[in-house]
Scaffold this motif. Structure first.
Motif, PDB file in Angstrom:
ATOM      1  N   LEU A 301       0.686  -1.215  -0.054  1.00 32.54           N
ATOM      2  CA  LEU A 301      -0.226  -0.142   0.071  1.00 32.54           C
ATOM      3  C   LEU A 301       0.931   1.259   0.031  1.00 32.54           C
ATOM      4  O   LEU A 301       0.635   2.147  -0.812  1.00 32.54           O
ATOM      5  N   PRO A 302       1.718   1.427   0.808  1.00 30.09           N
ATOM      6  CA  PRO A 302       2.772   2.669   0.757  1.00 30.09           C
ATOM      7  C   PRO A 302       3.479   2.956  -0.550  1.00 30.09           C
ATOM      8  O   PRO A 302       3.355   3.887  -0.976  1.00 30.09           O
ATOM      9  N   LEU A 303       3.705   1.528  -1.029  1.00 34.84           N
ATOM     10  CA  LEU A 303       4.451   1.732  -2.702  1.00 34.84           C
ATOM     11  C   LEU A 303       3.513   2.171  -3.574  1.00 34.84           C
ATOM     12  O   LEU A 303       3.561   3.081  -4.330  1.00 34.84           O
ATOM     13  N   ALA A 304       2.065   1.621  -3.591  1.00 39.26           N
ATOM     14  CA  ALA A 304       1.016   2.295  -4.342  1.00 39.26           C
ATOM     15  C   ALA A 304       0.536   3.597  -4.197  1.00 39.26           C
ATOM     16  O   ALA A 304       0.781   4.475  -5.018  1.00 39.26           O
ATOM     17  N   VAL A 305       0.713   4.204  -2.716  1.00 39.13           N
ATOM     18  CA  VAL A 305       0.219   5.483  -2.435  1.00 39.13           C
ATOM     19  C   VAL A 305       1.405   6.455  -2.957  1.00 39.13           C
ATOM     20  O   VAL A 305       1.101   7.608  -3.744  1.00 39.13           O
ATOM     21  N   GLU A 306       2.712   6.211  -2.837  1.00 36.47           N
ATOM     22  CA  GLU A 306       3.800   6.831  -3.344  1.00 36.47           C
ATOM     23  C   GLU A 306       3.736   6.783  -4.779  1.00 36.47           C
ATOM     24  O   GLU A 306       4.177   7.818  -5.547  1.00 36.47           O
ATOM     25  N   GLY A 307       3.144   6.015  -5.509  1.00 40.07           N
ATOM     26  CA  GLY A 307       3.379   6.007  -7.064  1.00 40.07           C
ATOM     27  C   GLY A 307       2.307   6.785  -7.605  1.00 40.07           C
ATOM     28  O   GLY A 307       2.304   7.104  -8.834  1.00 40.07           O
ATOM     29  N   VAL A 308       1.091   6.966  -7.073  1.00 38.24           N
ATOM     30  CA  VAL A 308      -0.029   7.796  -7.777  1.00 38.24           C
ATOM     31  C   VAL A 308       0.356   9.125  -8.066  1.00 38.24           C
ATOM     32  O   VAL A 308       0.066   9.546  -9.269  1.00 38.24           O
ATOM     33  N   PRO A 309       0.902   9.899  -7.142  1.00 36.71           N
ATOM     34  CA  PRO A 309       1.388  11.514  -7.895  1.00 36.71           C
ATOM     35  C   PRO A 309       2.289  11.220  -9.235  1.00 36.71           C
ATOM     36  O   PRO A 309       2.256  12.047 -10.060  1.00 36.71           O
ATOM     37  N   ARG A 310       3.255  10.019  -9.084  1.00 37.92           N
ATOM     38  CA  ARG A 310       4.074   9.741 -10.399  1.00 37.92           C
ATOM     39  C   ARG A 310       3.367   9.360 -11.620  1.00 37.92           C
ATOM     40  O   ARG A 310       3.373   9.913 -12.834  1.00 37.92           O
ATOM     41  N   TRP A 311       2.223   8.568 -11.351  1.00 38.03           N
ATOM     42  CA  TRP A 311       1.555   7.923 -12.268  1.00 38.03           C
ATOM     43  C   TRP A 311       0.695   9.129 -13.195  1.00 38.03           C
ATOM     44  O   TRP A 311       0.475   9.138 -14.072  1.00 38.03           O
ATOM     45  N   LEU A 312       0.003   9.999 -12.123  1.00 42.00           N
ATOM     46  CA  LEU A 312      -0.823  11.019 -12.513  1.00 42.00           C
ATOM     47  C   LEU A 312       0.005  12.383 -12.942  1.00 42.00           C
ATOM     48  O   LEU A 312      -0.871  13.329 -13.345  1.00 42.00           O
ATOM     49  N   SER A 313       1.276  12.254 -12.920  1.00 38.13           N
ATOM     50  CA  SER A 313       2.041  13.116 -13.495  1.00 38.13           C
ATOM     51  C   SER A 313       1.949  14.520 -12.559  1.00 38.13           C
ATOM     52  O   SER A 313       1.815  15.677 -13.090  1.00 38.13           O
ATOM     53  N   ILE A 314       1.706  14.669 -11.095  1.00 33.67           N
ATOM     54  CA  ILE A 314       1.530  15.723 -10.269  1.00 33.67           C
ATOM     55  C   ILE A 314       2.789  15.882  -9.677  1.00 33.67           C
ATOM     56  O   ILE A 314       3.159  15.107  -9.091  1.00 33.67           O
ATOM     57  N   PRO A 315       3.402  17.321  -9.737  1.00 30.99           N
ATOM     58  CA  PRO A 315       4.650  17.399  -9.539  1.00 30.99           C
ATOM     59  C   PRO A 315       4.445  17.569  -7.794  1.00 30.99           C
ATOM     60  O   PRO A 315       3.399  18.409  -7.343  1.00 30.99           O
TER      61      PRO A 315
END
Length: 362
Positions: A301-315
């Motif tokens: 879950l922490p890995l997934a939460v960390e990856g969400v901004p990167r997948w959505l291209s959110i700076p």
């Protein structure tokens, strides 16, 4: 569900008491093991995403499996015997440093024997700190095991021979080899950890359905009634501490030798103990499969939460992403415990029950 429990008849007691009494369950476990042992490495060799690189094995699968093993060890004590422990991280540390000392002072010792000796050393320490469980229980026992955590943290830092007199307390594991097989690549480490995790899960499942496991559950449910019907609380509680500490020590040796490779005492601090306790509670107390589900929740879950901004291209800055991860992770833990306090294992059991009755709701 693809099958029903009805229609399975056993004419021998041995068949009725098997770990997997239903034939479809045995087939499903064999298929799952074949996928884990054969299909996943073949997908890595074939370069099929996401199995192509080493990240999935070194950063996801190996630590997840080791945490599952540690969760099984703690669940035997907390979930099956009802003895609260806040010192699981320290017992993992005992296993890690015992394996390191064995590899330093007995360099020819086989790796599997080193891991078993590490588990035995942790079992002895667990027996010593399990003695208070004979007189106290509940929150008082939790405080006693917390004291064990603090004492062992101090010993890892201050007692020189534990770290072979390393000035900083940081030590490095030797090269891994099992019967001439050099365990170097992340895939090979995954296979080693997977084999040990499968054996531990099978052994724990076999243990809790036998005489000793039933004694633990009787002590957990009502220790006075268990003593009246002839169960010895001293034997039951101390064996629970010993078996639990053995598996935690084995998991600690795996965590240090296979996952970290180089570590310091803070790797087995109180944070690790709380992580394992959350793992067991979220996965489901008194459930072996819950340990794997809880480890997946805690680690993925922490890995997934960390990856969400990167997948959505959110700076977003690294500090903000870390704080966001902690906040979302904590909220999800609270929601899980509010809506299903019996853990993910209960959700899995309810889902199987509903699928068996599908499409009929009754």
């Amino acid at each position: 569900m693809f099958y029903r429990e009805a229609g399975h008849f056993h004419d021998r007691y041995r068949e009725d008491m098997a770990i997997f009494p239903i034939r479809e369950d045995r087939i499903g476990i064999r298929v799952l093991l074949a996928i884990a042992f054969v299909a996943v490495p073949l997908l890595h060799v074939a370069g099929v995403p996401p199995f192509a690189g080493d990240y999935l094995f070194s950063a996801v699968l190996v630590p997840l499996l080791i945490l599952s093993v540690a969760g099984i060890g703690l669940n035997l004590l907390v979930g099956y015997c009802g003895q609260i422990s806040l010192g699981a991280g320290a017992f993992m540390g005992v296993g890690a440093y015992a394996a390191y000392d064995v590899s330093v002072h007995l360099p020819g010792m086989p790796l599997i024997a080193t891991f078993l000796l590490a588990g035995a050393a942790s079992a002895v320490i667990g027996l010593v700190f399990g003695m208070p469980s004979l007189r106290i229980k509940g929150l008082y026992l939790a405080v006693a095991t917390l004291a064990a955590q603090f004492f062992l943290d101090w010993a890892f830092l201050r007692v020189g021979w534990i770290t072979n007199y390393s000035p900083s307390g940081s030590v490095t594991a030797p090269a891994l080899a099992v019967a001439g097989w050099q365990v170097d690549t992340p895939v090979e480490r995954y296979l080693l950890v997977l084999a040990i995790a499968a054996l531990v899960a099978l052994g724990a499942s076999n243990l809790v359905r036998g005489n000793l496991g039933r004694q633990w559950m009787a002590i957990r449910d009502m220790d006075i009634a268990a003593e009246i019907i002839g169960i010895r609380p001293v034997q039951a509680k101390l064996t629970a501490f010993a078996v639990s500490s053995f598996i935690l020590g084995l998991a600690g040796a795996l965590w240090a030798f296979v996952n970290l490779r180089s570590w310091e005492p803070y790797a087995f601090s109180i944070d690790r103990s709380f992580q394992l306790l959350f793992l067991v509670i979220i996965g489901g107390l008194g459930s072996i499969i819950g340990c794997f589900l809880g480890a997946a929740f805690i680690w993925l879950l922490p890995l997934a939460v960390e990856g969400v901004p990167r997948w959505l291209s959110i700076p977003i800055s690294a500090d903000a992403a870390s704080n966001l991860t902690l906040g979302v992770f904590g909220a999800l833990i609270l929601l899980t415990l509010i809506f299903e306090p019996h853990g993910l294992a209960r959700i899995w059991a309810v889902a199987k029950h509903k699928l068996r009755r599908w499409p009929f709701p009754y």
